[in-house]
Design an enzyme around this catalytic site. Structure first.
Site, PDB file in Angstrom:
ATOM      1  N   SER A   1      -5.379   1.893   0.832  1.00 26.75           N
ATOM      2  CA  SER A   1      -5.998   3.174   1.179  1.00 26.75           C
ATOM      3  C   SER A   1      -5.177   4.347   0.654  1.00 26.75           C
ATOM      4  O   SER A   1      -3.947   4.303   0.602  1.00 26.75           O
ATOM      5  CB  SER A   1      -6.137   3.296   2.695  1.00 26.75           C
ATOM      6  OG  SER A   1      -4.880   3.211   3.334  1.00 26.75           O
TER       7      SER A   1
ATOM      8  N   GLN B   1      -3.518   7.591   1.437  1.00 28.01           N
ATOM      9  CA  GLN B   1      -2.965   7.866   2.756  1.00 28.01           C
ATOM     10  C   GLN B   1      -1.778   8.810   2.690  1.00 28.01           C
ATOM     11  O   GLN B   1      -1.249   9.111   1.620  1.00 28.01           O
ATOM     12  CB  GLN B   1      -2.517   6.560   3.402  1.00 28.01           C
ATOM     13  CG  GLN B   1      -1.462   5.805   2.597  1.00 28.01           C
ATOM     14  CD  GLN B   1      -1.138   4.448   3.176  1.00 28.01           C
ATOM     15  OE1 GLN B   1      -0.043   4.253   3.720  1.00 28.01           O
ATOM     16  NE2 GLN B   1      -2.062   3.500   3.060  1.00 28.01           N
TER      17      GLN B   1
ATOM     18  N   HIS C   1       1.671   9.984   5.657  1.00 28.32           N
ATOM     19  CA  HIS C   1       2.300   9.677   6.935  1.00 28.32           C
ATOM     20  C   HIS C   1       2.803  10.974   7.567  1.00 28.32           C
ATOM     21  O   HIS C   1       3.304  11.860   6.868  1.00 28.32           O
ATOM     22  CB  HIS C   1       3.452   8.700   6.741  1.00 28.32           C
ATOM     23  CG  HIS C   1       3.062   7.471   5.986  1.00 28.32           C
ATOM     24  ND1 HIS C   1       2.197   6.538   6.488  1.00 28.32           N
ATOM     25  CD2 HIS C   1       3.407   7.026   4.749  1.00 28.32           C
ATOM     26  CE1 HIS C   1       2.013   5.579   5.605  1.00 28.32           C
ATOM     27  NE2 HIS C   1       2.743   5.852   4.536  1.00 28.32           N
TER      28      HIS C   1
ATOM     29  N   LYS D   1       7.413   8.585   8.837  1.00 27.36           N
ATOM     30  CA  LYS D   1       7.426   7.391   7.990  1.00 27.36           C
ATOM     31  C   LYS D   1       7.603   7.756   6.512  1.00 27.36           C
ATOM     32  O   LYS D   1       6.759   7.436   5.677  1.00 27.36           O
ATOM     33  CB  LYS D   1       6.134   6.591   8.185  1.00 27.36           C
ATOM     34  CG  LYS D   1       6.171   5.184   7.602  1.00 27.36           C
ATOM     35  CD  LYS D   1       4.812   4.513   7.775  1.00 27.36           C
ATOM     36  CE  LYS D   1       4.787   3.155   7.109  1.00 27.36           C
ATOM     37  NZ  LYS D   1       3.446   2.532   7.176  1.00 27.36           N
TER      38      LYS D   1
ATOM     39  N   GLU E   1       8.875   6.993   2.883  1.00 29.94           N
ATOM     40  CA  GLU E   1       9.035   5.663   2.301  1.00 29.94           C
ATOM     41  C   GLU E   1       9.361   5.750   0.820  1.00 29.94           C
ATOM     42  O   GLU E   1       9.089   6.751   0.160  1.00 29.94           O
ATOM     43  CB  GLU E   1       7.787   4.809   2.548  1.00 29.94           C
ATOM     44  CG  GLU E   1       6.512   5.397   2.009  1.00 29.94           C
ATOM     45  CD  GLU E   1       5.273   4.665   2.514  1.00 29.94           C
ATOM     46  OE1 GLU E   1       5.344   3.954   3.536  1.00 29.94           O
ATOM     47  OE2 GLU E   1       4.202   4.816   1.893  1.00 29.94           O
TER      48      GLU E   1
ATOM     49  N   HIS F   1      -0.629   9.493  -1.183  1.00 27.65           N
ATOM     50  CA  HIS F   1      -0.324   8.435  -2.148  1.00 27.65           C
ATOM     51  C   HIS F   1      -1.215   7.227  -1.900  1.00 27.65           C
ATOM     52  O   HIS F   1      -1.888   7.127  -0.866  1.00 27.65           O
ATOM     53  CB  HIS F   1       1.149   8.018  -2.043  1.00 27.65           C
ATOM     54  CG  HIS F   1       1.513   7.455  -0.697  1.00 27.65           C
ATOM     55  ND1 HIS F   1       1.791   8.259   0.391  1.00 27.65           N
ATOM     56  CD2 HIS F   1       1.635   6.177  -0.245  1.00 27.65           C
ATOM     57  CE1 HIS F   1       2.064   7.515   1.437  1.00 27.65           C
ATOM     58  NE2 HIS F   1       1.983   6.232   1.074  1.00 27.65           N
TER      59      HIS F   1
ATOM     60  N   ARG G   1      -5.405   8.153   6.876  1.00 25.36           N
ATOM     61  CA  ARG G   1      -6.085   7.654   5.679  1.00 25.36           C
ATOM     62  C   ARG G   1      -7.156   8.600   5.165  1.00 25.36           C
ATOM     63  O   ARG G   1      -7.740   9.374   5.927  1.00 25.36           O
ATOM     64  CB  ARG G   1      -6.711   6.291   5.976  1.00 25.36           C
ATOM     65  CG  ARG G   1      -5.686   5.219   6.335  1.00 25.36           C
ATOM     66  CD  ARG G   1      -6.344   3.903   6.688  1.00 25.36           C
ATOM     67  NE  ARG G   1      -5.331   2.909   7.074  1.00 25.36           N
ATOM     68  CZ  ARG G   1      -4.867   2.762   8.312  1.00 25.36           C
ATOM     69  NH1 ARG G   1      -5.350   3.530   9.274  1.00 25.36           N
ATOM     70  NH2 ARG G   1      -3.941   1.867   8.576  1.00 25.36           N
TER      71      ARG G   1
ATOM     72  N   LYS H   1     -10.979   1.320   7.226  1.00 22.20           N
ATOM     73  CA  LYS H   1     -10.322   1.671   8.487  1.00 22.20           C
ATOM     74  C   LYS H   1     -10.572   3.130   8.864  1.00 22.20           C
ATOM     75  O   LYS H   1     -11.159   3.907   8.129  1.00 22.20           O
ATOM     76  CB  LYS H   1      -8.810   1.405   8.371  1.00 22.20           C
ATOM     77  CG  LYS H   1      -8.459  -0.065   8.191  1.00 22.20           C
ATOM     78  CD  LYS H   1      -6.952  -0.258   8.132  1.00 22.20           C
ATOM     79  CE  LYS H   1      -6.574  -1.718   7.971  1.00 22.20           C
ATOM     80  NZ  LYS H   1      -5.102  -1.905   7.895  1.00 22.20           N
TER      81      LYS H   1
END
Length: 434
Positions: free
Chosen positions: A108, A110, A112, A135, A137, A282, A301, A307
């Site tokens: 997806s 998305q 954070h 989050k 990453e 991203h 998302r 989802k």
């Protein structure tokens, strides 16, 4: 039993976007390290390998099956170090989660949340936002990797709005004209008045796309895909291929617009990396990566997903970064606390939860020694064979093959020894700045 250096087993996630069966690096790694536990099913996707203490899937001691989370909780200072405990206020969790992803189908689109937003979202909707942590990453390519990362430079976006009828249609002539006439192009200083105006205009375009009624999504995506075959010169070869691949993964999805037409298309070669701070948009398209993140499961998302999509939150929260794709890549730094054969690449993002050290030994019987690090670390072998041991303690030697994973306590000096000429490891660690 000493837990200064020991082998651990990771959990496997069989998300539907993972590569199938033995084509998946995740399946290969899991089977190599735990052949008695993981028999590869040729019909199943193997998407993620989780390494850490996350409550959803904590790693376990390879010999005893004891949860790493339980081991940390029983002896937190020994496993985490006082500095990490004081900083993150936890005696049961490592501050990061290390993963391997094997991606066969686009994940997806998305972003954070940062810590402040994560706390609000978790309080308001704990079902969709299961914790209150941020989050950030980092993705490090093990094989060639393809993804979306940040918004395209505004000149590119403006060009696509001008020449692709379906894009103009869903954004609307008024906003297309406003964007074209008012964006500042060329070198714009970050956080300047011009930069803020650019981001606001970009947000307006993205909001218009994301709030398109479902009935118009189908009609316009169908027309867009058809145009990639009828008029490929409007898009260029690479963008045509990208739209057609995404259509095969997620037919008639809004991601064809908000992803393919609005986001940077990024290719990483093995060893290259990109860092995604909180609130950066991203998506991952294909390839195998080592991924490290702050220990959180919060995802907002946008597209390419069945989802839950939280469109209003997403539109409000994004950074709306619009740098060139090459600017999104991380440059490795020199690591000064190791010596011997081979070399290291340090990937140290501007956060405190984690950094990742890649070590490469490119000759047989090579040896590389690494000084003790101040916090906990997890090391995974991704290529070649060799061994790992505590320095000057030959009886601590442990065999290394692709997929073998090790926990290393704070301040433990280690030695890596290669028995092949292509021995590669990735080590995630946390050290708190004084």
């Amino acid at each position: 039993m000493s837990y200064r250096l020991f082998q651990i087993d990771a959990g496997v996630q069989n998300y539907e976007w993972g590569n199938i069966g033995s084509k998946s690096v995740v399946a290969q790694f899991a089977h190599n390290s735990t052949p008695s536990k993981v028999e590869i099913d040729p019909s199943l996707p193997y998407a993620e390998l989780w390494m850490g203490t996350h409550q959803s899937m904590a790693s376990v001691d390879h010999k005893t099956g004891t949860s790493l989370r339980d081991l940390v909780e029983k002896r937190p200072e020994e496993f985490l170090g006082a500095q990490v405990i004081n900083k993150f206020r936890s005696t049961r969790e490592i501050p990061f989660l290390l993963k391997v992803l094997s991606i066969g189908k686009v994940l997806s689109i998305q972003a954070h949340p940062d810590k402040e937003l994560a706390q609000k979202l978790h309080f308001r909707d704990p079902k969709n936002y299961p914790d209150d942590n941020h989050k950030p990453e980092m993705a490090l390519a093990v094989t060639e990797f393809e993804g979306f990362c940040g918004f395209k430079p505004l000149e590119e976006l403006d060009s696509l709005l001008q020449k692709i009828p379906e894009f103009r249609e869903i954004v609307g002539e008024e906003l297309v004209h406003l964007f074209h006439e008012n964006i500042f192009t060329g070198k714009v200083k970050m956080d300047s008045q011009e930069d803020h105006k650019n981001r606001k205009l970009l947000q307006q375009v993205f909001s218009k796309v994301m709030n398109l009624p479902d009935s118009k999504v189908y009609m316009n995506t169908k027309s867009l895909v058809k145009r990639t075959y009828d008029e490929p010169e409007l898009f260029g070869h690479e963008l045509c291929k990208l739209i057609q691949k995404m259509q095969s993964d997620f037919p008639y999805d809004i991601g064809l617009f908000c992803g393919c037409l609005m986001l940077n298309h990024c290719i990483l070669q093995p060893g290259e990396a990109m860092f995604l701070q909180a609130r950066d948009i991203h998506a991952y398209i294909r390839g195998d990566i080592v991924e490290c993140m702050a220990a959180s499961d919060n995802v907002v998302r946008a597209g390419f997903t069945p989802k839950f999509k939280d469109v209003n939150v997403l539109v409000d929260m994004l950074t709306y970064s619009y740098e060139d794709v090459e600017m999104q890549k991380m440059r490795p730094e020199i690591f000064t606390r190791s010596h011997g054969n081979g070399y290291d690449n340090l990937y140290d993002p501007p956060i405190e939860e984690f950094a990742v050290l890649q070590t490469i030994l490119n000759e047989k019987n090579g040896r590389r020694e690494v000084e003790g690090l101040q916090g906990p670390s997890i090391l995974i072998v991704t290529k070649g064979e060799g061994s790992i041991q505590i320095q000057d303690e030959n009886d601590s030697k442990l065999k290394c093959k692709p997929g073998f994973i090790f926990f290393i306590q704070p301040e433990v000096k280690i030695q890596l020894i290669s028995s092949s000429d292509d021995f590669v490891t990735y080590r995630a660690f946390c050290e708190v700045n004084q």
